[in-house]
Design a protein around this motif. Structure first.
Motif, PDB file in Angstrom:
ATOM      1  N   GLU A   1     -22.491  -2.851  27.484  1.00  0.00           N
ATOM      2  CA  GLU A   1     -22.981  -1.848  26.517  1.00  0.00           C
ATOM      3  C   GLU A   1     -24.496  -1.906  26.409  1.00  0.00           C
ATOM      4  O   GLU A   1     -25.182  -0.889  26.399  1.00  0.00           O
TER       5      GLU A   1
ATOM      6  N   PHE B   1     -15.281   0.861  25.154  1.00  0.00           N
ATOM      7  CA  PHE B   1     -16.116   0.574  23.993  1.00  0.00           C
ATOM      8  C   PHE B   1     -15.440   1.035  22.700  1.00  0.00           C
ATOM      9  O   PHE B   1     -15.431   0.335  21.689  1.00  0.00           O
ATOM     10  N   GLU B   2     -14.860   2.238  22.756  1.00  0.00           N
ATOM     11  CA  GLU B   2     -14.207   2.787  21.562  1.00  0.00           C
ATOM     12  C   GLU B   2     -12.998   1.954  21.173  1.00  0.00           C
ATOM     13  O   GLU B   2     -12.781   1.659  19.988  1.00  0.00           O
ATOM     14  N   LEU B   3     -12.204   1.574  22.150  1.00  0.00           N
ATOM     15  CA  LEU B   3     -11.022   0.768  21.855  1.00  0.00           C
ATOM     16  C   LEU B   3     -11.421  -0.596  21.301  1.00  0.00           C
ATOM     17  O   LEU B   3     -10.800  -1.109  20.363  1.00  0.00           O
ATOM     18  N   ARG B   4     -12.436  -1.184  21.884  1.00  0.00           N
ATOM     19  CA  ARG B   4     -12.916  -2.487  21.399  1.00  0.00           C
ATOM     20  C   ARG B   4     -13.298  -2.399  19.929  1.00  0.00           C
ATOM     21  O   ARG B   4     -12.945  -3.275  19.115  1.00  0.00           O
ATOM     22  N   ALA B   5     -14.000  -1.333  19.565  1.00  0.00           N
ATOM     23  CA  ALA B   5     -14.409  -1.163  18.172  1.00  0.00           C
ATOM     24  C   ALA B   5     -13.192  -0.977  17.270  1.00  0.00           C
ATOM     25  O   ALA B   5     -13.144  -1.520  16.147  1.00  0.00           O
ATOM     26  N   MET B   6     -12.225  -0.239  17.744  1.00  0.00           N
ATOM     27  CA  MET B   6     -11.011  -0.007  16.952  1.00  0.00           C
ATOM     28  C   MET B   6     -10.241  -1.315  16.742  1.00  0.00           C
ATOM     29  O   MET B   6      -9.705  -1.572  15.662  1.00  0.00           O
TER      30      MET B   6
ATOM     31  N   ALA C   1     -16.595   4.237  28.335  1.00  0.00           N
ATOM     32  CA  ALA C   1     -16.684   4.828  26.991  1.00  0.00           C
ATOM     33  C   ALA C   1     -15.419   4.561  26.199  1.00  0.00           C
ATOM     34  O   ALA C   1     -15.463   4.189  25.010  1.00  0.00           O
ATOM     35  N   ALA C   2     -14.266   4.731  26.839  1.00  0.00           N
ATOM     36  CA  ALA C   2     -12.993   4.483  26.156  1.00  0.00           C
ATOM     37  C   ALA C   2     -12.846   3.000  25.823  1.00  0.00           C
ATOM     38  O   ALA C   2     -12.329   2.634  24.763  1.00  0.00           O
TER      39      ALA C   2
ATOM     40  N   GLN D   1     -12.026  -3.494  14.252  1.00  0.00           N
ATOM     41  CA  GLN D   1     -11.829  -2.963  12.909  1.00  0.00           C
ATOM     42  C   GLN D   1     -10.449  -3.346  12.367  1.00  0.00           C
ATOM     43  O   GLN D   1     -10.283  -3.574  11.166  1.00  0.00           O
TER      44      GLN D   1
ATOM     45  N   ARG E   1      -4.854   6.280  20.867  1.00  0.00           N
ATOM     46  CA  ARG E   1      -5.636   6.928  19.816  1.00  0.00           C
ATOM     47  C   ARG E   1      -4.753   7.846  18.966  1.00  0.00           C
ATOM     48  O   ARG E   1      -4.888   7.898  17.745  1.00  0.00           O
TER      49      ARG E   1
ATOM     50  N   GLU F   1     -18.167  -7.067  27.417  1.00  0.00           N
ATOM     51  CA  GLU F   1     -18.299  -5.727  26.877  1.00  0.00           C
ATOM     52  C   GLU F   1     -19.692  -5.501  26.306  1.00  0.00           C
ATOM     53  O   GLU F   1     -20.323  -4.481  26.521  1.00  0.00           O
TER      54      GLU F   1
END
Length: 320
Positions: free
Chosen positions: A318, A293-298, A290-291, A301, A262, A314
């Motif tokens: 979720e 999910f965030e990494l997957r979204a990043m 949680a991390a 993107q 990050r 995932e």
């Protein structure tokens, strides 16, 4: 001549005074330093050994001069022996450790400490130094460590030697601390470069604690206002920091790896897709949902395709 006279006295069952031994020892040290030759240093160490056998004490200033002469002339065994005798070993309790640190800092002069650190870091073949010896060396710098490394014009060579020694024997926390001191000092002559950073991170990558200390170092450098610290945390060093992603998963601390990821992204560096996906898998396997999910979204993107099975897993977690 003086040394020969002292030997003659010993052969006759007599002994020279501590003052006589010290005077000859100092003369030999001066010769060693002036000529950059090991023979006078070895002679001085021989006098030191004789003093020990006779129960004669050598004043701290003279012992520092002997350490300096042995270190400058690369007499490693003799230098280590002198250092270990003049620098008290740190205690285990906090109060004992503090007292030992103050005693060590008072016992060894700065020039001798610097020469000893440089000698140890330049050992042939890059052999790892004993961790207890490196701890004692750091303690001998006392609370003035930062001042000695970055005070005045700064001393990058001295600081680099300490970082390399910490890296060689797995002292990740101490190595990161010295690196932070150098990088955040704002003194150009003390600023470390990417090569030294790579040496430190390669050592940190060997253990979970090391990865976590390295991740904390990146955070400190990223938050620092000094340009030197910012350069080490910038995208041009991204490849060096990105080595921690796999190390974090391998050592069981994927959350620390995600912290590194990050920070790197926030500073304009995007780690390779393969390493990023391995980190994602590590986060999922480690239960850091949680991390993950965030990494997957990043990653999505960024346009990094998530393998179909992993993406479905995932989403299912979720939604659940």
């Amino acid at each position: 001549r003086g040394a020969g006279l002292l030997r003659s006295l010993r052969a006759a069952g007599l002994a020279g005074s501590a003052e006589a031994y010290e005077s000859l020892l100092r003369a030999s040290c001066r010769a060693a330093l002036a000529r950059s030759h090991p023979s006078p240093a070895r002679a001085a160490h021989g006098l030191y050994a004789e003093m020990g056998s006779l129960g004669l004490a050598l004043p701290p200033a003279a012992a520092s001069q002997l350490l300096l002469a042995c270190a400058r002339t690369k007499q490693a065994a003799q230098a280590k022996e002198v250092f270990e005798r003049v620098a008290p070993e740190a205690g285990h309790a906090a109060e004992e450790a503090e007292e030992a640190e103050e005693a060590a800092a008072a016992a060894v002069e700065p020039a001798a400490l610097r020469a000893f650190a440089l000698m140890l870091s330049a050992s042939p073949g890059g052999e790892p130094c004993d961790a207890s010896l490196v701890r004692r060396l750091l303690a001998a710098h006392g609370r003035a460590l930062a001042e000695r490394l970055v005070g005045g014009a700064g001393d990058r060579e001295h600081g680099a030697a300490l970082v390399q020694l910490c890296a060689s024997c797995g002292l990740a926390e101490q190595g990161c601390g010295v690196m932070s001191t150098l990088a955040c000092s704002g003194v150009a002559a003390a600023t470390p470069g990417p090569a030294l950073l790579g040496t430190l991170l390669a050592s940190c990558a060997k253990s979970a604690a090391g990865v976590e200390h390295a991740a904390s170092l990146l955070t400190r450098l990223g938050e620092a206002t000094h340009p030197a610290a910012a350069r080490l945390a910038a995208s041009k060093c991204g490849d060096v920091w990105a080595t921690l992603l796999d190390a974090a998963c391998r050592t069981g601390v994927p959350a620390a790896g995600f912290g590194v990821y990050r920070t790197l992204v926030s500073r304009g560096f995007e780690p390779e897709a393969e390493a990023s996906l391995r980190l994602l898998q590590g986060l999922r396997s480690g239960g850091v949902s949680a991390a993950a999910f965030e990494l997957r979204a990043m990653l999505l993107q960024r346009g990094v395709p998530i393998p179909e099975g992993e993406e479905e897993a995932e989403v299912a977690v979720e939604e659940g």
